[in-house]
Design an enzyme around this catalytic site. Structure first.
Site: not given
Length: 755
Positions: A467, A469-471, A507-508, A620, A671, A674
Site C-alpha cells: 500500500h 504510492a506505486c499501488h 484511495h489508500d 483496486d 491466491q 482470493f
C-alpha cells in the site's frame, strides 16, 4: 363398437394433457370460442416478425421452435406431442374406417356384378398402397426425429396421392379411362374427399400453405378431369365442383385466420416467458462457476423471483380474464418490489403519507432535521453536458510523453519502471491525465496548485511493501484503462473525471500497512476516531480533503458549490466502496443492477456513482488480472505486508490474521482462493457490463489464466507431498524440515529485496 373405440381414444388423449404443469396448448386457445373468451383479439395488432403471405416467421429459429412446440413432446425425447398424438388418432381412425368400409363395399358390389374386375383391382391395389404408406409414416414418426419435424411435408405428399386416387377412382372418371360402362351403384368419392380434407386440415394444425396448396391441387385436378373425361353433363359436374371449391376456399380462409392467431399467440407466449425469465437470474452462477456468497439483498431478490415463479405457474392454468389481470397486477407489484430492492430505495428516506395533510413549514422542518442531510444528486451541475476532449497537442510538450503514452491504453503498463525513471510515479500519472483531458483549464486550476496537491498527496503515502504510492498509481492507470477502452469515457463529465483521478490517487493515502480488523481489535486511535466503520477508508477520504483545505493545495478552489458537493460525494462513495469488508454488498448491488435489471444509466447520478465505484473496486484488485510477471510481483508485495502484520500480532500475543502467518502460509493456495472467490466473479460481472472485446482479452482472459497458474502450483505441490508420503517417517521429517528452512530463506530474500 366404433363409437366406443373413438371415446376411448379421446379419453386417453385428453388424460395425457396435464394442464397443471403447462400452459393451455396454443391450438386449443385459437379455437373461435376460447379465443374470444380469453379476449385475444385485443392483442392481434401487435407487431410480429411474420411473413403474412405464407405465415412463417422471419427468424428460422422461431419457426423451428414453433414446430417443435406443436409436434414434439416436452417430456419424452423424439416422441410426438400429446396434441399431435390426438390428431393422429382421429386421422388414423378415419383411414382405418375408410379402408374397411371401402374394401367391404367394393367386394359386395363386385359380387353383385355392379363392379368390374379392372376397377376392383385398381382400387384395391391403391388402397393397399395407401395403407402401407400410412403405416410407414406412423412408424417413422416415433423412430425418426427428421420425420417428426417434417411430418407436415410428408402428410402433404401423402395427401396429394390420396386426392389423386379419390378423384381418379370416382366412377365417372375411372369408367371413361378404362372404357368400361358407367355404373350407377358406386361409392361417392367426393364425399370421402371432403371428409379427408377436414381431417387433414386438423392434422396440419391449420397450416395455411399446406392446406391451401392441397385445395388448389384438388380443384385443378377436378376441373381438368371432370370437364374433359367425365361422362356426366358439364352442368352437373360444374355444380358439384363449385360446391367443393366454395367449401375448400372457406376452409383455406379459416386455416389462414387460425394459423395467424396461433403464430401471434406463440410469439407473445415466447416473449412473455423471456421477460419473466430475464428477471430471475440473481443467484445464477457467474461465468466462472457459482456465486459463493450472497448478501441479504440478493436473497430477498431471489425470494421475489420464487414468488414470481409461483404466480406464473398459477397464471398459466387460469383462463378467466379478470383472474389473469389480477395475477398480472401481482406480478407488476413484485417486479416493483424487486426494483426497489435492487435500487436500495426501501432503505432511503421515508415518504410522507398521501392521506395526511402537512403544514409546509412542518414538512420542511421534518425533511431538514429528521430525513435529509444533503443530497448532491439533486443538485445541478454546470458540467453535466460537457464532453471530454483529449489535448493531444499539449501532451507533446509533457515530460516523458512517449513513456506515458501507454497509460490507459496498455493494461500491463509497468508503474515500477516509471517509478525507477521519475521517482514520482503517482503525481506524474495524475498530472498526465489532467493534461490529457485539459482539466486544469476547464476548472481554472493554477499549475502550481495542481503540482503541489499531487506531490503532497504522494508524499503522504508511507513506504509500505504494497500500500504505497506505486499501488495508487497502478490503480489510477487501471481505472482509466477501463474508462478509455470502454464507453465510460464518453458518458462522464470533466467533473467526474477529476473526481475519479483524485479518488484513485488518494484511495489508500496514509495507509499504515495494517488491516481495519487489526486497528479495531487493538483499539487504535484511527478506529476510535472513525467508530470502527470503514476505518482506513474514512481516514483516506479525510486526509485528501485535509490536504485540499490548505490554500496552496486547494485543487477544488475554483469549483461552484454544487460541483464541489458532487465531486466530494463521488470521491467519498468510490473510496468507501474499496473497503473489502463490504465487497459482497457492493458487488451484489452492482450485479443486480447490471446483470438482472440491466437498467444502469449514466444519465442518473446515483447510477453513475454505482458504475464508477465498481470501476475503482476492480482497478483496486487489478493486479490479479495483470500478466503473470506483474501479478507475481504484486502478490509477493502484498504477502510481505500481510506477514509483517502477522509478525506484529505474534509479538502482541494475538491470534494471527488469515494469510498473515509467515511460517505457515501457502501463497498458491491463498491466491487461488482470493482469485476464485473475489477477483474472477468481480471481473466476470464487470467485463460483462463493459462488453468490450479488448478488455475481455486483456483482463478477463488473464485473470482466469492467473487462477489456473495458482491452481497448477497447488497441484504440483500436492503431487510433491504425495511422493514424500511414500518415504519412511524419518525421511519425511527431514524433508519437511528442509522445506520449512527453504521457505524461511525465500521469505528473508524477499524482505532484503524490498529493503
Amino acid at each position: 363398437m366404433f363409437i366406443i373405440l373413438l371415446k376411448y381414444f379421446v379419453a386417453m388423449n385428453c388424460k395425457s394433457i396435464n394442464y397443471e404443469k403447462s400452459d393451455p396448448p396454443i391450438q386449443y386457445q385459437i379455437k373461435p370460442s376460447i379465443y374470444s373468451i380469453l379476449d385475444h383479439e385485443e392483442q392481434e395488432n401487435i407487431f410480429v416478425p411474420l411473413n403474412t403471405e405464407i405465415l412463417t416467421y422471419h427468424d428460422k429459429e422461431m419457426n423451428f421452435k414453433y414446430n417443435q412446440t406443436l409436434f414434439c413432446s416436452k417430456t419424452a425425447k423424439n416422441a410426438p406431442s400429446n396434441e399431435l398424438k390426438g390428431t393422429l388418432t382421429y386421422f388414423y381412425i378415419f383411414l382405418i374406417g375408410y379402408f374397411i368400409i371401402t374394401i367391404t363395399t367394393l367386394c359386395l358390389l363386385y359380387n353383385e356384378g355392379e363392379q368390374t374386375y379392372d376397377h376392383l383391382i385398381f382400387r384395391l391395389i391403391f388402397l393397399i398402397f395407401m395403407a402401407c404408406i400410412s403405416i410407414l409414416i406412423l412408424y417413422f414418426l416415433w423412430k425418426s426425429t427428421w420425420v417428426l419435424h417434417h411430418n407436415q411435408m410428408i402428410f402433404f405428399i401423402f395427401g396429394l396421392l390420396c386426392i389423386t386416387f379419390f378423384i381418379i377412382s370416382d366412377e365417372r372418371v375411372l369408367s371413361q379411362i378404362t372404357g368400361n360402362d358407367y355404373s350407377k351403384n358406386h361409392q361417392s368419392q367426393m364425399m370421402i374427399l371432403v371428409c379427408f380434407m377436414i381431417f387433414l386440415k386438423d392434422l396440419f394444425f391449420d397450416t395455411f400453405r399446406y392446406f391451401s396448396l392441397l385445395s388448389l391441387f384438388c380443384v385443378v385436378l377436378l376441373l381438368s378431369l371432370f370437364l374433359t373425361v367425365s361422362s356426366l353433363s358439364i352442368f352437373t359436374n360444374l355444380s358439384e365442383m363449385l360446391v367443393i371449391f366454395i367449401f375448400l376456399s372457406i376452409k383455406s380462409i379459416e386455416t389462414y385466420q387460425t394459423e395467424y392467431r396461433a403464430k401471434i399467440l406463440f410469439w407473445r407466449k415466447l416473449k412473455e416467458e423471456e421477460k419473466l425469465d430475464t428477471v430471475s437470474a440473481l443467484i445464477d452462477s457467474t461465468k466462472s462457476g457459482q456465486a459463493y456468497v450472497n448478501t441479504e439483498i440478493e436473497l430477498m431478490y431471489s425470494s421475489c423471483d420464487k414468488v414470481l415463479e409461483q404466480i406464473k405457474s398459477a397464471k398459466s392454468v387460469i383462463m378467466f380474464k379478470d383472474v389473469k389481470n389480477t395475477l398480472k397486477s401481482a406480478i407488476n407489484e413484485v417486479e416493483k418490489l424487486k426494483r426497489q430492492i435492487a435500487h436500495n430505495t426501501f432503505l432511503k428516506d421515508p415518504k410522507f403519507a398521501k392521506n395526511v395533510e402537512f403544514d409546509q413549514e412542518d414538512k420542511d422542518y421534518l425533511k431538514q432535521q429528521f430525513m435529509i442531510t444533503a443530497d448532491p444528486s439533486n443538485i445541478g451541475s454546470s458540467f453535466l453536458k460537457v464532453n471530454l476532449v483529449k489535448q493531444q497537442v499539449k501532451l507533446e510538450s509533457f515530460p516523458g510523453h512517449q513513456l506515458l503514452s501507454g497509460l490507459g491504453v496498455n493494461w500491463n503498463f509497468d508503474v515500477w519502471f516509471l517509478f525507477q525513471v521519475t521517482n514520482e510515479s503517482l503525481s506524474t500519472i495524475c498530472k498526465y491525465f489532467f493534461q490529457l483531458w485539459g482539466l486544469a483549464e476547464t476548472f481554472s486550476i493554477l499549475e502550481e496548485t495542481e503540482i503541489r496537491f499531487f506531490k503532497t498527496l504522494e508524499t503522504n503515502y508511507f513506504q509500505n511493501p504494497y500500500h504505497n504510492a506505486c499501488h495508487a498509481a497502478d490503480v489510477l492507470h487501471s481505472l482509466f484503462y477501463f474508462y478509455m477502452q470502454s464507453d465510460i469515457i464518453k458518458n462522464i463529465t470533466p467533473l467526474d473525471t477529476m473526481a475519479s483521478i483524485i479518488a484513485a490517487a488518494g484511495h489508500d493515502v496514509g495507509h499504515p500497512a495494517l488491516s481495519n480488523r487489526f486497528l479495531i481489535n487493538n483499539k487504535h486511535e484511527l478506529s476510535l476516531s472513525y467508530n470502527d466503520d470503514s476505518v482506513l477508508e474514512n481516514m483516506h477520504i479525510a486526509k485528501i480533503f485535509r490536504i485540499m483545505s490548505n490554500e496552496d493545495c486547494n485543487i477544488f478552489g475554483g469549483l461552484k458549490t454544487e460541483d464541489w458537493f458532487k465531486a466530494r460525494k463521488l470521491i467519498i462513495k468510490m473510496i468507501l466502496d474499496t473497503d473489502m469488508s463490504k465487497h459482497f454488498e457492493c458487488f451484489g448491488r452492482f450485479k443486480m443492477r447490471a446483470q438482472c435489471l440491466c437498467d444502469l444509466s449514466f444519465d442518473n447520478f446515483d447510477d453513475k456513482v454505482i458504475i464508477l465505484c465498481m470501476a475503482l473496486k476492480c482497478a483496486d484488485i487489478g493486479h490479479s488480472a495483470k500478466n503473470i510477471e506483474l501479478h507475481e510481483k504484486w502478490t509477493n508485495l502484498i504477502c510481505e505486508e500481510f506477514y509483517r502484520q502477522g509478525d506484529l500480532e505474534k509479538e502482541r500475543g494475538q491470534q494471527v490474521s488469515a494469510y498473515c502467518d509467515r511460517s505457515n502460509s501457502d501463497i498458491a493456495k491463498n491466491q487461488s482462493g482470493f482469485l476464485r472467490f473475489i477477483c474472477v466473479p468481480s471481473f466476470d460481472i464487470w467485463c460483462g457490463f463493459l462488453d468490450n472485446e479488448e478488455i475481455n482479452k486483456n483482463v478477463l482472459v488473464q485473470v482466469h489464466s492467473n487462477l489456473t497458474y495458482w491452481e497448477d502450483k497447488i497441484r504440483t505441490r500436492k503431487f510433491s507431498l504425495e511422493l514424500v508420503s511414500d518415504l519412511n517417517a524419518s525421511s519425511t521429517k527431514d524433508f519437511m524440515q528442509l522445506y520449512r528452512k527453504q521457505s524461511l530463506m525465500d521469505s528473508k530474500l524477499m524482505s532484503r529485496m524490498l529493503r
